[in-house]
Motif scaffolding. Sequence first.
Motif, PDB file in Angstrom:
ATOM      1  N   ARG A   4      48.643  39.460  61.229  1.00  0.00           N
ATOM      2  CA  ARG A   4      47.264  39.668  60.812  1.00  0.00           C
ATOM      3  C   ARG A   4      47.111  41.031  60.166  1.00  0.00           C
ATOM      4  O   ARG A   4      47.762  41.991  60.572  1.00  0.00           O
ATOM      5  CB  ARG A   4      46.311  39.578  62.010  1.00  0.00           C
ATOM      6  N   GLN A   5      46.252  41.101  59.199  1.00  0.00           N
ATOM      7  CA  GLN A   5      45.910  42.365  58.560  1.00  0.00           C
ATOM      8  C   GLN A   5      44.469  42.672  58.912  1.00  0.00           C
ATOM      9  O   GLN A   5      43.544  42.019  58.422  1.00  0.00           O
ATOM     10  CB  GLN A   5      46.092  42.257  57.049  1.00  0.00           C
ATOM     11  N   TYR A   6      44.269  43.644  59.792  1.00  0.00           N
ATOM     12  CA  TYR A   6      42.922  43.979  60.240  1.00  0.00           C
ATOM     13  C   TYR A   6      42.223  44.855  59.210  1.00  0.00           C
ATOM     14  O   TYR A   6      42.855  45.568  58.435  1.00  0.00           O
ATOM     15  CB  TYR A   6      42.974  44.692  61.591  1.00  0.00           C
ATOM     16  N   TRP A   7      40.894  44.810  59.206  1.00  0.00           N
ATOM     17  CA  TRP A   7      40.136  45.573  58.221  1.00  0.00           C
ATOM     18  C   TRP A   7      38.740  45.912  58.741  1.00  0.00           C
ATOM     19  O   TRP A   7      38.275  45.344  59.721  1.00  0.00           O
ATOM     20  CB  TRP A   7      40.020  44.800  56.902  1.00  0.00           C
ATOM     21  N   LYS A  37      46.159  35.452  56.952  1.00  0.00           N
ATOM     22  CA  LYS A  37      46.531  36.829  57.290  1.00  0.00           C
ATOM     23  C   LYS A  37      45.335  37.768  57.343  1.00  0.00           C
ATOM     24  O   LYS A  37      45.166  38.534  58.288  1.00  0.00           O
ATOM     25  CB  LYS A  37      47.552  37.348  56.268  1.00  0.00           C
ATOM     26  N   VAL A  38      44.492  37.717  56.301  1.00  0.00           N
ATOM     27  CA  VAL A  38      43.361  38.642  56.190  1.00  0.00           C
ATOM     28  C   VAL A  38      42.081  38.056  56.781  1.00  0.00           C
ATOM     29  O   VAL A  38      41.239  38.771  57.301  1.00  0.00           O
ATOM     30  CB  VAL A  38      43.134  39.034  54.710  1.00  0.00           C
ATOM     31  N   GLY A  39      41.936  36.723  56.668  1.00  0.00           N
ATOM     32  CA  GLY A  39      40.764  36.059  57.221  1.00  0.00           C
ATOM     33  C   GLY A  39      39.689  35.758  56.202  1.00  0.00           C
ATOM     34  O   GLY A  39      38.727  35.049  56.514  1.00  0.00           O
ATOM     35  N   ILE A  40      39.833  36.266  54.974  1.00  0.00           N
ATOM     36  CA  ILE A  40      38.814  36.033  53.953  1.00  0.00           C
ATOM     37  C   ILE A  40      39.434  36.170  52.568  1.00  0.00           C
ATOM     38  O   ILE A  40      40.255  37.066  52.337  1.00  0.00           O
ATOM     39  CB  ILE A  40      37.620  37.010  54.119  1.00  0.00           C
ATOM     40  N   TRP A 234      36.740  31.393  62.906  1.00  0.00           N
ATOM     41  CA  TRP A 234      37.091  31.793  64.267  1.00  0.00           C
ATOM     42  C   TRP A 234      37.263  33.304  64.390  1.00  0.00           C
ATOM     43  O   TRP A 234      37.310  33.831  65.492  1.00  0.00           O
ATOM     44  CB  TRP A 234      38.393  31.116  64.701  1.00  0.00           C
ATOM     45  N   ARG A 235      37.365  33.958  63.267  1.00  0.00           N
ATOM     46  CA  ARG A 235      37.671  35.400  63.262  1.00  0.00           C
ATOM     47  C   ARG A 235      36.589  36.243  62.599  1.00  0.00           C
ATOM     48  O   ARG A 235      36.195  37.281  63.124  1.00  0.00           O
ATOM     49  CB  ARG A 235      39.005  35.624  62.537  1.00  0.00           C
ATOM     50  N   VAL A 236      36.135  35.820  61.443  1.00  0.00           N
ATOM     51  CA  VAL A 236      35.205  36.612  60.627  1.00  0.00           C
ATOM     52  C   VAL A 236      33.759  36.225  60.936  1.00  0.00           C
ATOM     53  O   VAL A 236      33.380  35.062  60.782  1.00  0.00           O
ATOM     54  CB  VAL A 236      35.503  36.411  59.128  1.00  0.00           C
ATOM     55  N   LEU A 237      32.971  37.194  61.367  1.00  0.00           N
ATOM     56  CA  LEU A 237      31.540  36.972  61.546  1.00  0.00           C
ATOM     57  C   LEU A 237      30.852  37.321  60.237  1.00  0.00           C
ATOM     58  O   LEU A 237      31.233  38.282  59.563  1.00  0.00           O
ATOM     59  CB  LEU A 237      30.987  37.830  62.677  1.00  0.00           C
ATOM     60  N   HIS A 238      29.859  36.532  59.863  1.00  0.00           N
ATOM     61  CA  HIS A 238      29.191  36.754  58.589  1.00  0.00           C
ATOM     62  C   HIS A 238      27.686  36.845  58.785  1.00  0.00           C
ATOM     63  O   HIS A 238      27.137  36.365  59.780  1.00  0.00           O
ATOM     64  CB  HIS A 238      29.538  35.651  57.581  1.00  0.00           C
TER      65      HIS A 238
END
Length: 278
Positions: A4-7, A37-40, A234-238
């Motif tokens: 994963r690449q966190y940001w 990997k990045v989620g978006i 499941w990962r990115v809140l928008h």
Amino acid sequence: LSERQYWGSDLQLPKIPFEEIMYNDESAYKWLRTLKKVGIVLLTGAAARQGELVKLGHRIGFLRLTFYGPTWQVQDKADANNVAYTTGKLCFHTDYPVLQHPPGVQFLHCIKQTAVGGESEVVDGFHVSNKLNEQNPQAYQILSSTAVDYTDIGVDYCDFAVQCKQRIIDVDSRGQAVRINYNNATRDTVFDIPAEKVRPFYAALKEFNDLLNSTEHKFTYKLKPGDIVTFDNWRVLHGRQSYQSGSEVTRHLEGAYADWDVVMSRLRVLRKRVLNRD
């Protein structure tokens, strides 16, 4: 694929032309690999009309049908049955924690964009969860162990009345976050935990929410007509900033979902094609 690449606010939003991922296997493979990997990932240059997400669904396999239909229209509606169908601000959330198995991937296609307001906001929920665990392990333990009630009742694609319990931070056997289930718009008034645990829960939730909304962690951008943002639900809140209503629809997005099982299947198929070609 597990890397994963966190940001945070420093996100360099990955962008790929829509036509490339539709007709080029290497570009489609890059899209799905980056999404994992990045989620978006932002897909650019799609036609500014309904139906492009159906094509995208065919590209990966098929879309996820929900109570809001195979696709759904995000725009200001007089008889709104969902807070998304208003011009108001949307706080950070994941979609459909009211389902036992929430959709893994979400697509939002900008068909029309308002001139003022309506900016989109995203935050890496896994990154924020890690930060919470570092600064307050007890708060992390509370949010990853407390079952929260979610409910949603209404009429859209069909009549529906759904309810389930979810932990706001789902973790694996190592205690690492694997899914965020957080949407205050559908969090139930029922909260059946011992009275002495209520205050600690809300203190933990406030700390998590403060981290989500910090300028260090959230990334703001504005979709243009023809843009399709694809992200890990499941990962990115928008969320969304508010905008002014008018006599006509000033902002129109079409949305759809897919399951991670479908996306990962297509990713493996594309990987095999690309590697065999090389």
